[in-house]
Design a protein around this motif. Structure first.
Motif, PDB file in Angstrom:
ATOM      1  N   SER A   9       0.892  -1.415   0.083  1.00  0.00           N
ATOM      2  CA  SER A   9       0.135  -0.229   0.003  1.00  0.00           C
ATOM      3  C   SER A   9       1.336   1.244   0.092  1.00  0.00           C
ATOM      4  O   SER A   9       2.393   1.282   0.414  1.00  0.00           O
ATOM      5  CB  SER A   9      -1.227   0.246   1.376  1.00  0.00           C
ATOM      6  OG  SER A   9      -1.188   1.609   1.317  1.00  0.00           O
ATOM      7  N   ARG A  11       0.315   3.151   2.002  1.00  0.00           N
ATOM      8  CA  ARG A  11       0.897   3.784   3.849  1.00  0.00           C
ATOM      9  C   ARG A  11       0.800   2.773   4.285  1.00  0.00           C
ATOM     10  O   ARG A  11      -0.009   2.045   4.251  1.00  0.00           O
ATOM     11  CB  ARG A  11      -0.208   5.221   3.978  1.00  0.00           C
ATOM     12  CG  ARG A  11      -1.816   4.367   3.719  1.00  0.00           C
ATOM     13  CD  ARG A  11      -3.030   5.446   4.215  1.00  0.00           C
ATOM     14  NE  ARG A  11      -3.915   5.057   3.775  1.00  0.00           N
ATOM     15  CZ  ARG A  11      -5.079   5.672   4.240  1.00  0.00           C
ATOM     16  NH1 ARG A  11      -5.357   7.178   4.947  1.00  0.00           N
ATOM     17  NH2 ARG A  11      -6.286   5.406   4.296  1.00  0.00           N
ATOM     18  N   GLY A  14      -2.173   2.317   6.683  1.00  0.00           N
ATOM     19  CA  GLY A  14      -3.609   2.404   6.487  1.00  0.00           C
ATOM     20  C   GLY A  14      -4.613   1.155   6.316  1.00  0.00           C
ATOM     21  O   GLY A  14      -4.363   0.458   7.014  1.00  0.00           O
ATOM     22  N   THR A  16      -5.313  -0.984   4.577  1.00  0.00           N
ATOM     23  CA  THR A  16      -4.758  -2.293   4.026  1.00  0.00           C
ATOM     24  C   THR A  16      -3.900  -3.135   5.103  1.00  0.00           C
ATOM     25  O   THR A  16      -4.011  -4.596   5.025  1.00  0.00           O
ATOM     26  CB  THR A  16      -3.790  -2.977   2.832  1.00  0.00           C
ATOM     27  OG1 THR A  16      -4.964  -1.571   1.426  1.00  0.00           O
ATOM     28  CG2 THR A  16      -3.710  -3.880   1.547  1.00  0.00           C
ATOM     29  N   VAL A  72      -7.041  -1.764  -3.602  1.00  0.00           N
ATOM     30  CA  VAL A  72      -7.811  -0.816  -5.071  1.00  0.00           C
ATOM     31  C   VAL A  72      -7.648   0.076  -5.096  1.00  0.00           C
ATOM     32  O   VAL A  72      -8.596   1.658  -4.450  1.00  0.00           O
ATOM     33  CB  VAL A  72      -8.996  -1.507  -5.250  1.00  0.00           C
ATOM     34  CG1 VAL A  72      -9.881  -1.006  -6.365  1.00  0.00           C
ATOM     35  CG2 VAL A  72      -9.707  -2.578  -4.701  1.00  0.00           C
ATOM     36  N   TRP A  74      -7.968   2.731  -7.929  1.00  0.00           N
ATOM     37  CA  TRP A  74      -8.448   2.492  -9.852  1.00  0.00           C
ATOM     38  C   TRP A  74      -8.106   1.845 -10.129  1.00  0.00           C
ATOM     39  O   TRP A  74      -7.553   1.194 -11.524  1.00  0.00           O
ATOM     40  CB  TRP A  74      -7.086   3.442 -10.828  1.00  0.00           C
ATOM     41  CG  TRP A  74      -6.905   4.961 -10.425  1.00  0.00           C
ATOM     42  CD1 TRP A  74      -6.340   5.816  -9.857  1.00  0.00           C
ATOM     43  CD2 TRP A  74      -8.189   5.508 -10.717  1.00  0.00           C
ATOM     44  NE1 TRP A  74      -6.344   6.768  -9.386  1.00  0.00           N
ATOM     45  CE2 TRP A  74      -7.703   6.913 -10.449  1.00  0.00           C
ATOM     46  CE3 TRP A  74      -9.367   5.878 -11.655  1.00  0.00           C
ATOM     47  CZ2 TRP A  74      -8.788   8.263 -10.118  1.00  0.00           C
ATOM     48  CZ3 TRP A  74     -10.116   6.844 -11.988  1.00  0.00           C
ATOM     49  CH2 TRP A  74      -9.279   8.302 -11.214  1.00  0.00           C
ATOM     50  N   TYR A  75      -9.208   0.598  -9.719  1.00  0.00           N
ATOM     51  CA  TYR A  75      -9.984  -1.102 -10.378  1.00  0.00           C
ATOM     52  C   TYR A  75      -8.573  -1.705 -10.771  1.00  0.00           C
ATOM     53  O   TYR A  75      -8.576  -2.959 -11.493  1.00  0.00           O
ATOM     54  CB  TYR A  75     -10.376  -0.520 -11.421  1.00  0.00           C
ATOM     55  CG  TYR A  75     -11.601   0.591 -11.372  1.00  0.00           C
ATOM     56  CD1 TYR A  75     -12.402   0.272 -10.871  1.00  0.00           C
ATOM     57  CD2 TYR A  75     -11.104   1.700 -12.408  1.00  0.00           C
ATOM     58  CE1 TYR A  75     -13.723   1.603 -10.468  1.00  0.00           C
ATOM     59  CE2 TYR A  75     -11.667   2.679 -11.657  1.00  0.00           C
ATOM     60  CZ  TYR A  75     -13.394   2.575 -11.371  1.00  0.00           C
ATOM     61  OH  TYR A  75     -14.087   3.751 -11.320  1.00  0.00           O
ATOM     62  N   GLY A 113     -10.687  -1.483  -0.319  1.00  0.00           N
ATOM     63  CA  GLY A 113     -11.545  -0.756  -1.378  1.00  0.00           C
ATOM     64  C   GLY A 113     -12.881   0.644  -1.004  1.00  0.00           C
ATOM     65  O   GLY A 113     -13.008   0.279   0.230  1.00  0.00           O
ATOM     66  N   ASP A 115     -15.543   1.117  -3.059  1.00  0.00           N
ATOM     67  CA  ASP A 115     -16.678   0.054  -3.962  1.00  0.00           C
ATOM     68  C   ASP A 115     -17.061  -0.939  -2.927  1.00  0.00           C
ATOM     69  O   ASP A 115     -16.246  -1.701  -2.750  1.00  0.00           O
ATOM     70  CB  ASP A 115     -15.760   0.264  -5.518  1.00  0.00           C
ATOM     71  CG  ASP A 115     -15.524   1.208  -5.796  1.00  0.00           C
ATOM     72  OD1 ASP A 115     -16.268   2.597  -5.765  1.00  0.00           O
ATOM     73  OD2 ASP A 115     -14.965   0.893  -6.991  1.00  0.00           O
ATOM     74  N   TYR A 142     -12.031  -9.228   0.213  1.00  0.00           N
ATOM     75  CA  TYR A 142     -12.173  -7.916  -0.002  1.00  0.00           C
ATOM     76  C   TYR A 142     -13.112  -7.349   1.318  1.00  0.00           C
ATOM     77  O   TYR A 142     -14.038  -7.804   1.320  1.00  0.00           O
ATOM     78  CB  TYR A 142     -13.256  -7.377  -1.204  1.00  0.00           C
ATOM     79  CG  TYR A 142     -13.523  -5.844  -1.532  1.00  0.00           C
ATOM     80  CD1 TYR A 142     -11.814  -5.413  -1.756  1.00  0.00           C
ATOM     81  CD2 TYR A 142     -14.447  -5.689  -1.579  1.00  0.00           C
ATOM     82  CE1 TYR A 142     -12.331  -4.305  -2.384  1.00  0.00           C
ATOM     83  CE2 TYR A 142     -14.304  -4.802  -2.020  1.00  0.00           C
ATOM     84  CZ  TYR A 142     -13.779  -3.627  -1.771  1.00  0.00           C
ATOM     85  OH  TYR A 142     -14.245  -2.155  -1.918  1.00  0.00           O
ATOM     86  N   CYS A 145     -13.594  -0.626   2.281  1.00  0.00           N
ATOM     87  CA  CYS A 145     -13.963  -0.121   3.572  1.00  0.00           C
ATOM     88  C   CYS A 145     -13.995   1.639   3.446  1.00  0.00           C
ATOM     89  O   CYS A 145     -13.149   2.617   2.591  1.00  0.00           O
ATOM     90  CB  CYS A 145     -12.084   0.839   4.285  1.00  0.00           C
ATOM     91  SG  CYS A 145     -11.931  -1.217   4.812  1.00  0.00           S
TER      92      CYS A 145
HETATM   93  C1  FMN Z   1      -4.945   5.901  -5.637  1.00  0.00           C
HETATM   94  C2  FMN Z   1      -6.360   5.904  -5.468  1.00  0.00           C
HETATM   95  C3  FMN Z   1      -7.412   5.128  -6.279  1.00  0.00           C
HETATM   96  C4  FMN Z   1      -8.073   4.287  -5.574  1.00  0.00           C
HETATM   97  N1  FMN Z   1      -9.020   4.147  -6.437  1.00  0.00           N
HETATM   98  C5  FMN Z   1     -10.052   2.912  -5.990  1.00  0.00           C
HETATM   99  C6  FMN Z   1     -10.496   1.783  -7.115  1.00  0.00           C
HETATM  100  O1  FMN Z   1     -10.516   2.488  -8.192  1.00  0.00           O
HETATM  101  N2  FMN Z   1     -11.844   1.840  -6.649  1.00  0.00           N
HETATM  102  C7  FMN Z   1     -12.165   1.204  -5.031  1.00  0.00           C
HETATM  103  O2  FMN Z   1     -12.970   0.661  -4.562  1.00  0.00           O
HETATM  104  N3  FMN Z   1     -11.534   2.194  -3.888  1.00  0.00           N
HETATM  105  C8  FMN Z   1     -10.337   2.624  -4.290  1.00  0.00           C
HETATM  106  N4  FMN Z   1      -9.613   4.043  -3.664  1.00  0.00           N
HETATM  107  C9  FMN Z   1      -9.784   3.582  -2.338  1.00  0.00           C
HETATM  108  C10 FMN Z   1      -8.454   2.967  -1.396  1.00  0.00           C
HETATM  109  O3  FMN Z   1      -8.933   1.780  -1.844  1.00  0.00           O
HETATM  110  C11 FMN Z   1      -9.375   2.336  -0.759  1.00  0.00           C
HETATM  111  O4  FMN Z   1      -8.972   3.534   0.456  1.00  0.00           O
HETATM  112  C12 FMN Z   1      -8.400   1.963   0.299  1.00  0.00           C
HETATM  113  O5  FMN Z   1      -8.447   1.285   1.529  1.00  0.00           O
HETATM  114  C13 FMN Z   1      -7.371   2.369   0.587  1.00  0.00           C
HETATM  115  O6  FMN Z   1      -6.586   1.635   1.601  1.00  0.00           O
HETATM  116  P1  FMN Z   1      -4.770   1.970   1.922  1.00  0.00           P
HETATM  117  O7  FMN Z   1      -5.708   2.760   2.980  1.00  0.00           O
HETATM  118  O8  FMN Z   1      -4.097   0.652   1.885  1.00  0.00           O
HETATM  119  O9  FMN Z   1      -3.984   3.128   1.000  1.00  0.00           O
HETATM  120  C14 FMN Z   1      -9.312   4.845  -3.990  1.00  0.00           C
HETATM  121  C15 FMN Z   1      -7.976   5.587  -3.324  1.00  0.00           C
HETATM  122  C16 FMN Z   1      -6.357   6.209  -3.731  1.00  0.00           C
HETATM  123  C17 FMN Z   1      -6.192   6.937  -2.739  1.00  0.00           C
END
Ligand code: FMN
Length: 166
Positions: A9, A11, A14, A16, A72, A74-75, A113, A115, A142, A145
């Motif tokens: 990730s 972060r 975060g 994940t 996730v 950008w998908y 993610g 979604d 999955y 969040c």
């Molecule tokens: C650059 C970016 C792109 C993202 N794209 C998606 C996405 O396509 N689909 C989705 O469900 N969430 C998307 N998210 C939300 C993150 O997946 C979600 O907040 C996740 O829990 C963040 O995990 P992290 O704290 O490990 O970064 C995106 C977040 C970021 C920062």
């Protein structure tokens, strides 16, 4: 079973990472955070052969089961994880002996993610990679969040996932 959780990730504290540590604690697994390693982009000239990629692969092939943890973005999987999989290409060319050790290795993916569901593009990426490399791919977990990761909200799904892989 000797489990390894590879966290990828942007972060280290975060959603994940929080999910990953719950999984790792339950499996008594070691974790590795790609954010803390130096793994550079795939290079056709292999000028990066002394970075942290090969030591990581050595840890992976000495594990019994690897859980790949990614948000996730950008998908798709995170850029850190994509860079890691791009570098697996090194094992198809210069480090073939090490690459062969990946065949038959059981793996799974845990993801967070916002979604409601994992995009099909995300799922098929891991299925296709596993098929190509001969990895044994187990169903992903999955956790949606919308805010900060909440263990209480995902406890049941996590337990169901752990029952399937442990
Ligand atoms: C650059 C970016 C792109 C993202 N794209 C998606 C996405 O396509 N689909 C989705 O469900 N969430 C998307 N998210 C939300 C993150 O997946 C979600 O907040 C996740 O829990 C963040 O995990 P992290 O704290 O490990 O970064 C995106 C977040 C970021 C920062």
């Amino acid at each position: 079973m000797n489990f390894l959780v590879v966290i990828a990730s942007s972060r280290s504290d975060g959603n994940t990472a929080k999910l990953s540590h719950v999984i790792a604690d339950s499996l008594q697994a070691q974790t590795v955070d790609l954010q803390k390693l130096s793994i550079s982009y795939f290079d056709y000239e292999n000028r990066n052969k002394s970075d942290d990629f090969i030591p990581l692969i050595e840890r992976i092939v000495s594990s019994d089961f690897v859980v790949f943890a990614t948000p996730v973005y950008w998908y798709s999987m995170s850029a850190q994880m994509k860079t890691f999989f791009d570098r697996i290409t090194d094992l198809l060319t210069v480090n073939r002996e090490l690459g062969r050790k990946l065949r038959g290795m059981p793996i799974s993916v845990v993801a967070t993610g916002t979604d409601a569901e994992l995009p099909s593009s995300f799922k098929s990426q891991f299925e296709l990679i596993s098929g190509y490399l001969g990895l044994v791919y187990h169903e992903p977990l999955y956790c949606c969040c919308p805010d900060e990761f909440s263990l209480q909200q995902h406890q049941q799904a996590i337990q169901g996932y752990l029952n399937k892989i442990a």
